[in-house]
Design a protein around this motif. Structure first.
Motif, PDB file in Angstrom:
ATOM      1  N   HIS A   1      -1.254   1.527  -7.935  1.00  0.00           N
ATOM      2  CA  HIS A   1      -1.869   0.318  -7.380  1.00  0.00           C
ATOM      3  C   HIS A   1      -2.893   0.630  -6.302  1.00  0.00           C
ATOM      4  CE1 HIS A   1       1.932  -1.010  -9.219  1.00  0.00           C
ATOM      5  NE2 HIS A   1       1.280  -2.108  -9.489  1.00  0.00           N
TER       6      HIS A   1
ATOM      7  N   ARG B   1       0.870  -3.888  -0.148  1.00  0.00           N
ATOM      8  CA  ARG B   1       0.232  -4.874  -1.048  1.00  0.00           C
ATOM      9  C   ARG B   1       0.006  -6.199  -0.321  1.00  0.00           C
ATOM     10  NH1 ARG B   1      -2.221  -7.438  -4.144  1.00  0.00           N
ATOM     11  NH2 ARG B   1      -2.016  -7.721  -6.381  1.00  0.00           N
ATOM     12  N   GLN B   2       0.837  -6.469   0.673  1.00  0.00           N
ATOM     13  CA  GLN B   2       0.675  -7.688   1.473  1.00  0.00           C
ATOM     14  C   GLN B   2      -0.204  -7.454   2.697  1.00  0.00           C
ATOM     15  OE1 GLN B   2       1.584 -10.709   0.508  1.00  0.00           O
ATOM     16  NE2 GLN B   2       2.266  -9.707  -1.379  1.00  0.00           N
ATOM     17  N   GLY B   3      -0.843  -6.298   2.759  1.00  0.00           N
ATOM     18  CA  GLY B   3      -1.820  -6.053   3.822  1.00  0.00           C
ATOM     19  C   GLY B   3      -1.275  -5.392   5.063  1.00  0.00           C
ATOM     20  N   LEU B   4      -0.021  -4.973   5.033  1.00  0.00           N
ATOM     21  CA  LEU B   4       0.532  -4.286   6.199  1.00  0.00           C
ATOM     22  C   LEU B   4       0.185  -2.792   6.144  1.00  0.00           C
ATOM     23  CD1 LEU B   4       4.050  -5.985   6.459  1.00  0.00           C
ATOM     24  CD2 LEU B   4       1.995  -6.489   7.778  1.00  0.00           C
TER      25      LEU B   4
ATOM     26  N   ALA C   1       5.403   0.055  -0.551  1.00  0.00           N
ATOM     27  CA  ALA C   1       4.288  -0.314  -1.433  1.00  0.00           C
ATOM     28  C   ALA C   1       4.057  -1.818  -1.396  1.00  0.00           C
ATOM     29  CB  ALA C   1       4.574   0.147  -2.854  1.00  0.00           C
ATOM     30  N   ALA C   2       5.140  -2.556  -1.462  1.00  0.00           N
ATOM     31  CA  ALA C   2       5.017  -4.019  -1.442  1.00  0.00           C
ATOM     32  C   ALA C   2       4.435  -4.493  -0.117  1.00  0.00           C
ATOM     33  CB  ALA C   2       6.384  -4.652  -1.679  1.00  0.00           C
ATOM     34  N   MET C   3       4.848  -3.852   0.966  1.00  0.00           N
ATOM     35  CA  MET C   3       4.309  -4.246   2.274  1.00  0.00           C
ATOM     36  C   MET C   3       2.813  -3.944   2.354  1.00  0.00           C
ATOM     37  SD  MET C   3       7.375  -3.164   4.808  1.00  0.00           S
ATOM     38  CE  MET C   3       8.392  -4.512   5.416  1.00  0.00           C
TER      39      MET C   3
ATOM     40  N   ARG D   1       9.380  -4.234  13.542  1.00  0.00           N
ATOM     41  CA  ARG D   1       8.496  -3.581  12.573  1.00  0.00           C
ATOM     42  C   ARG D   1       8.865  -2.109  12.378  1.00  0.00           C
ATOM     43  NH1 ARG D   1       3.407  -3.509  14.642  1.00  0.00           N
ATOM     44  NH2 ARG D   1       4.047  -4.316  16.672  1.00  0.00           N
TER      45      ARG D   1
ATOM     46  N   SER E   1       9.362   1.849  -2.497  1.00  0.00           N
ATOM     47  CA  SER E   1       8.882   0.637  -3.179  1.00  0.00           C
ATOM     48  C   SER E   1       8.653  -0.498  -2.179  1.00  0.00           C
ATOM     49  CB  SER E   1       9.890   0.186  -4.244  1.00  0.00           C
ATOM     50  OG  SER E   1      10.003   1.146  -5.263  1.00  0.00           O
ATOM     51  N   VAL E   2       9.543  -0.625  -1.215  1.00  0.00           N
ATOM     52  CA  VAL E   2       9.363  -1.640  -0.174  1.00  0.00           C
ATOM     53  C   VAL E   2       8.048  -1.393   0.571  1.00  0.00           C
ATOM     54  CG1 VAL E   2      10.227  -2.388   2.089  1.00  0.00           C
ATOM     55  CG2 VAL E   2      11.782  -2.271   0.141  1.00  0.00           C
TER      56      VAL E   2
END
Lengths: 256, 304
Positions: B89, B60-63, B56-58, B40, B53-54
């Motif tokens: 977002h 967005r998946q609750g991390l 942000a995506a993480m 991690r 951006s990565v």
């Protein structure tokens, strides 16, 4: 399974939506719509995620979602109108199936790779699909994302490239040629397939192939596909339809 | 503050949803965190746009995503990714910029971050922390970790005078007391003024306030400070940040909105470039942010 008639109907709905809203970006929607329709209707599961990196093809995404029953006909009538959720590029929230507001090129593949890695770290099921344009590969950040995806061996990531060879102010060959694009990509540790992006059977086969690394599908497409006076014409990146061109477009599609 | 940062993050590392991304920085500092987080801990390489951006995506998946780099590489290079992918977002990504202000001094202007929080606070859904002392970092990390919105943490170097009893963390802290004008210093700069101010006679000694959280809309000034501003009809603000987008500019607007009639004297980072390079201390002096310049400013304000 989508047949040719259904795909034509989907195209007609896309054209009507653009005509009624009076906005362009039609050409790149027509090049992408077949892959999106197959993915949303036949392939993706509830655990899967999709990122439209070429955000200017939002129209195709909305219509693909409509074709899969995830947006209504009434929703599509709001496209590009005041107080709509269906903006010219995907919104940040409010539509099931759209994770990110995109539209500035070069973001989507990183967002997709981050989503794929997050799912992997969490031990969750699900595959992430990302549709990029071909001109978008002129963005350095897209290559950053590809390096990252390969380094982490993201086998739950599929990258699709809408390779229609036309961009905003010229052809990709004339503006900043990487032709052939797949040779530039072949140096990366991806499972690459080059297929006809308008052949549903080829799209199905490519999506179903099981791979142990990031999958990259180069969709050989035609900008404006299906409408004779739009095909391979750069101006249809921008032009809206008027009454006459709309009628011609529908006639063209009726003859498919 | 890097050691304190690492310690504080290691303390959070048991959280299974925590991920830490670095832009290939942290050598001789973040190894314990790398060990604690295992897979991690992600070295995203020299690719800050992708890293943001990565993250942000993480999120967005609750991390719980933390991003680390040298300050300018953390916010300037990937500004659009912060804007579009994180703040549009409303995603609670924690951005850590090491060496804010002139922290990287003689390394040159590419490494300075003197417009960071001003630029970032133009964005929605974002809060900035500028810890004042090393001792603040643990509390700041805890607060940032619980933030429902994106966070930018400008990491510097605590500079309290020797023997100074650092008060418990708070977004606003009064560090000196006296009958003089109020002075607000943002971040570690506050610590550099304590000695010089304490040497002044109590009757004219400024009331020094250290500010650690921005913007004002989320961290309004305490009543005691506003009473001092009103009583003196004057306030001095010092910050290692350019004038445009500064805290002082926001505070001036606040005073106007509140109907507080006060003169505002502003000490700020004057330039990215000077004829010669130098340390953070050297560059602060070149900008008129050193303790001597502050005393001169106070003297001229109190003469008026």
């Amino acid at each position: 399974m989508l047949d040719a008639n259904r795909l034509t109907d989907i195209r007609k709905r896309l054209i009507r939506m653009h005509y009624e809203s009076g906005v362009g970006h039609i050409g790149g929607n027509l090049s992408a719509i077949d892959a999106l329709a197959v993915m949303f209707n036949e392939h993706m599961t509830a655990n899967d995620r999709f990122v439209l990196s070429k955000g200017h093809s939002a129209g195709a995404l909305y219509v693909a979602l409509w074709s899969a029953g995830r947006l209504t006909d009434a929703d599509l009538t709001t496209f590009h109108k005041d107080a709509t959720l269906l903006a010219g590029h995907p919104p940040a929230s409010g539509i099931d199936g759209i994770l990110f507001a995109t539209g500035s090129l070069g973001h989507g593949l990183s967002l997709a790779a981050g989503t794929a890695l997050a799912l992997s770290l969490k031990g969750e099921e699900g595959h992430v699909y990302c549709l990029t344009s071909d001109g978008e590969w002129q963005e350095g950040s897209t290559w950053e994302a590809l390096i990252f995806a390969c380094h982490h061996g993201l086998s739950n990531l599929t990258i699709l490239i809408d390779h229609n060879r036309l961009q905003g102010f010229g052809s990709t060959a004339d503006v900043a040629s990487m032709a052939p694009l797949w040779e530039r990509l072949a140096g990366f540790d991806v499972d690459m397939q080059i297929i006809d992006g308008h052949d549903p059977a080829a799209i199905r086969t490519a999506l179903h192939a099981s791979v142990a690394k990031p999958r990259l599908i180069v969709l050989e497409t035609v900008k404006g596909k299906g409408i004779s006076f739009m095909e391979n014409r750069m101006e249809w990146h921008y032009l809206p339809l008027n009454d006459e061109t709309y009628r011609q477009a529908i006639d063209d599609l009726a003859q498919r | 503050m890097r050691k304190q940062l690492c310690d504080a993050l290691v303390n959070r590392a048991q959280r299974p949803d925590m991920v830490f991304l670095t832009g290939d920085l942290g050598f001789m500092a973040l190894e314990p965190l790398q060990q604690a987080l295992g897979k991690r801990f992600i070295n995203a390489g020299v690719a800050e746009q992708n890293m943001v951006s990565v993250s942000a995506a993480m999120a967005r998946q609750g991390l719980e995503a933390w991003v680390y780099s040298i300050a300018p590489f953390c916010y300037a290079r990937p500004f659009e990714q912060i804007r579009n992918d994180i703040t549009f977002h409303g995603l609670p990504v924690r951005l850590i910029g090491n060496g804010g202000g002139y922290g990287y001094g003689v390394m040159g202007p590419t490494h300075h971050a003197i417009e960071d929080y001003g630029v970032l606070l133009t964005l929605p859904n974002l809060k900035a922390y500028v810890p004042v002392f090393d001792e603040d970092v643990g509390d700041v990390i805890q607060s940032a970790g619980e933030s429902p919105m994106a966070v930018y943490l400008r990491l510097g170097r605590g500079e309290p005078p020797r023997g100074f009893a650092v008060p418990a963390y708070a977004p606003w802290r009064q560090l000196t007391n006296g009958g003089g004008v109020p002075v607000i210093a943002v971040g570690p700069l506050a610590g550099t003024y304590i000695d010089a101010i304490q040497e002044l006679p109590k009757a004219s000694r400024p009331n020094l306030w250290a500010l650690a959280e921005l913007p004002l809309s989320q961290n309004p000034p305490p009543l005691a400070l506003m009473a001092q501003v009103a009583a003196h009809g004057a306030v001095c603000v010092a910050e290692e940040h350019v004038e445009r987008g500064s805290f002082a500019a926001e505070f001036a607007l606040y005073l106007l909105r509140e109907g507080t009639n006060a003169r505002l004297h502003h000490l700020y980072a004057r330039a990215h470039h000077y004829p010669r390079y130098g340390s953070q201390t050297y560059l602060r002096k070149a900008s008129g942010l050193d303790p001597g310049s502050l005393l001169n400013a106070i003297d001229s304000m109190q003469r008026l």
